[in-house]
Design a protein around this motif. Sequence first.
Motif, PDB file in Angstrom:
ATOM      1  N   HIS A 163       0.121  -2.471  -5.405  1.00 18.29           N
ATOM      2  CA  HIS A 163      -0.432  -3.356  -6.370  1.00 18.29           C
ATOM      3  C   HIS A 163      -1.699  -2.681  -7.073  1.00 18.29           C
ATOM      4  O   HIS A 163      -1.993  -3.214  -8.022  1.00 18.29           O
ATOM      5  CB  HIS A 163      -0.491  -4.596  -6.099  1.00 18.29           C
ATOM      6  N   GLY A 164      -2.413  -1.788  -6.339  1.00 20.12           N
ATOM      7  CA  GLY A 164      -3.801  -1.284  -7.136  1.00 20.12           C
ATOM      8  C   GLY A 164      -3.745   0.108  -6.630  1.00 20.12           C
ATOM      9  O   GLY A 164      -2.697   0.878  -6.094  1.00 20.12           O
ATOM     10  N   PRO A 171      -7.295 -11.095 -11.386  1.00 19.16           N
ATOM     11  CA  PRO A 171      -7.223  -9.722 -10.653  1.00 19.16           C
ATOM     12  C   PRO A 171      -7.971  -9.676  -9.500  1.00 19.16           C
ATOM     13  O   PRO A 171      -9.066 -10.491  -9.637  1.00 19.16           O
ATOM     14  CB  PRO A 171      -7.765  -8.582 -11.668  1.00 19.16           C
ATOM     15  N   GLN A 172      -7.388  -9.411  -8.568  1.00 17.68           N
ATOM     16  CA  GLN A 172      -8.150  -9.675  -7.213  1.00 17.68           C
ATOM     17  C   GLN A 172      -7.798  -8.833  -6.012  1.00 17.68           C
ATOM     18  O   GLN A 172      -6.791  -8.113  -6.325  1.00 17.68           O
ATOM     19  CB  GLN A 172      -7.838 -11.241  -6.694  1.00 17.68           C
ATOM     20  N   PRO A 173      -8.540  -8.452  -4.999  1.00 17.10           N
ATOM     21  CA  PRO A 173      -7.931  -7.711  -3.968  1.00 17.10           C
ATOM     22  C   PRO A 173      -6.761  -8.192  -3.203  1.00 17.10           C
ATOM     23  O   PRO A 173      -6.428  -9.441  -3.346  1.00 17.10           O
ATOM     24  CB  PRO A 173      -9.117  -7.702  -2.812  1.00 17.10           C
ATOM     25  N   TYR A 174      -5.956  -7.552  -2.729  1.00 18.50           N
ATOM     26  CA  TYR A 174      -4.480  -7.945  -2.035  1.00 18.50           C
ATOM     27  C   TYR A 174      -4.875  -8.652  -0.910  1.00 18.50           C
ATOM     28  O   TYR A 174      -5.628  -8.254   0.053  1.00 18.50           O
ATOM     29  CB  TYR A 174      -3.672  -6.717  -1.930  1.00 18.50           C
ATOM     30  N   GLY A 175      -4.185  -9.748  -0.557  1.00 19.06           N
ATOM     31  CA  GLY A 175      -4.195 -10.396   0.632  1.00 19.06           C
ATOM     32  C   GLY A 175      -2.841 -11.139   0.829  1.00 19.06           C
ATOM     33  O   GLY A 175      -1.932 -11.277   0.271  1.00 19.06           O
ATOM     34  N   ALA A 176      -2.604 -11.747   2.230  1.00 17.10           N
ATOM     35  CA  ALA A 176      -1.421 -12.274   2.636  1.00 17.10           C
ATOM     36  C   ALA A 176      -1.880 -13.153   3.725  1.00 17.10           C
ATOM     37  O   ALA A 176      -2.858 -13.008   4.349  1.00 17.10           O
ATOM     38  CB  ALA A 176      -0.165 -11.533   2.923  1.00 17.10           C
ATOM     39  N   SER A 177      -0.870 -13.737   4.194  1.00 20.25           N
ATOM     40  CA  SER A 177      -1.015 -14.575   5.674  1.00 20.25           C
ATOM     41  C   SER A 177       0.159 -14.715   6.282  1.00 20.25           C
ATOM     42  O   SER A 177       1.216 -14.597   5.653  1.00 20.25           O
ATOM     43  CB  SER A 177      -1.902 -15.704   5.635  1.00 20.25           C
ATOM     44  N   VAL A 178       0.188 -14.967   7.552  1.00 20.26           N
ATOM     45  CA  VAL A 178       1.385 -15.227   8.485  1.00 20.26           C
ATOM     46  C   VAL A 178       1.152 -16.439   9.357  1.00 20.26           C
ATOM     47  O   VAL A 178      -0.061 -16.600   9.667  1.00 20.26           O
ATOM     48  CB  VAL A 178       2.030 -14.225   9.323  1.00 20.26           C
ATOM     49  N   LYS A 201      -4.380  -5.359 -10.533  1.00 23.17           N
ATOM     50  CA  LYS A 201      -4.663  -5.954 -11.975  1.00 23.17           C
ATOM     51  C   LYS A 201      -3.506  -6.952 -12.273  1.00 23.17           C
ATOM     52  O   LYS A 201      -3.610  -7.708 -13.089  1.00 23.17           O
ATOM     53  CB  LYS A 201      -4.546  -4.985 -12.747  1.00 23.17           C
ATOM     54  N   ASP A 202      -2.320  -6.925 -11.588  1.00 21.74           N
ATOM     55  CA  ASP A 202      -1.378  -7.907 -11.970  1.00 21.74           C
ATOM     56  C   ASP A 202      -1.366  -9.262 -11.345  1.00 21.74           C
ATOM     57  O   ASP A 202      -0.587 -10.035 -11.629  1.00 21.74           O
ATOM     58  CB  ASP A 202       0.140  -7.373 -11.580  1.00 21.74           C
ATOM     59  N   ALA A 203      -2.349  -9.462 -10.598  1.00 23.29           N
ATOM     60  CA  ALA A 203      -2.662 -10.803  -9.896  1.00 23.29           C
ATOM     61  C   ALA A 203      -3.405 -11.472 -11.088  1.00 23.29           C
ATOM     62  O   ALA A 203      -4.137 -11.048 -12.035  1.00 23.29           O
ATOM     63  CB  ALA A 203      -3.496 -10.459  -8.629  1.00 23.29           C
TER      64      ALA A 203
END
Length: 341
Positions: A43-44, A153-160, A148-150
């Motif tokens: 994504h970046g 725009p922000q650093p990529y992240g996720a959770s489980v 940039k498509d967030a």
Amino acid sequence: MKPWDKRDDMVVHEGEPFNAEAPAAALAAGVVTEVDGFYCRNHGTVPEEGPEEWRLVVDGLVRQELRLSLDALRGGFARCEVVATLQCAGNHRAGLMDVRDIPGEIRWGSGAISTARWTGVRLADVLERAGIEDGAAHIAFEAPDVAKDALPPQPYGASVPVAKARSGEVLLAWAMNGRPLPPVHGAPLRVVVPGWIGARSVKWVRRVTARAEPSTNYFQATAYRLPSGSGSMPLEAVAVNCGILRAGRGEAVGYAYAGDGRGVARVEVSADGGHTWTRAELDAPPGPWAWQHWRAAVPTTAGTELVARAWDCDGTPQPQCAAALWNPKGYANNAWARMRL
């Protein structure tokens, strides 16, 4: 070689950020995909951070915050290896876009999937060292690549959820197929969440945070979700699906995969659009978190439409029609696979 030491026949959808699916020949060559043919979803811009400067921070609802170098991870925890298939949530999106256009999304075919032998340490062991507090229900991952498509725009992240994070198959990996991770695949360290969509296997991970709630990052809270009633639900385990990789000389060859360790019980192939079916020979998987290859003796004359369908070990079949699965982001298309010769 194309960018990032990839094969010349990679199906490149974008150069920056680099997004490319594996060619059928790379996927059919073996149960473990060679690194130069492994699909890429970004994504970046790929971060440039050497292992000397890099540190992993483990914080949030933990009793002891950790700050670990790569050497500390290698030397302080038991080494683990898992053969696992990663699949982009947009794999087979082209089938949904044939139903109705999805502007702004990559037209992934059936090659946004690959399998590797991952080496690292169990996330569960690192979390045990930190000591998860009772209020923690989710484990969030943060990376430095700015998307940039967030919005914004922000650093990529996720959770489980904590239960998945504590499962022994989830790794903090520094190697794939016995070699150090290449930069485009997450060096120096990435998360590998077997059985779940690739979006949760965060690359270039630099922070692991125990939280009471899921991550508020755009790619957890907004993207990689499916409409559900008046809201949406996060994509997690990969549904049973299959792909046709090649056909000729009276034989079809492909892959089948069911996430979260369910395995594939059966694959059938039709050479007449789904009127009659031939049961495929299904290879044993290299482990509970990996796909299986299949082959079937079927007519392969010009103009033939081949169709393939699979069932997982719980008896769940692939749905027949992509139209019923259409969604505004083009995720999770696991309709029957088709190939016109």
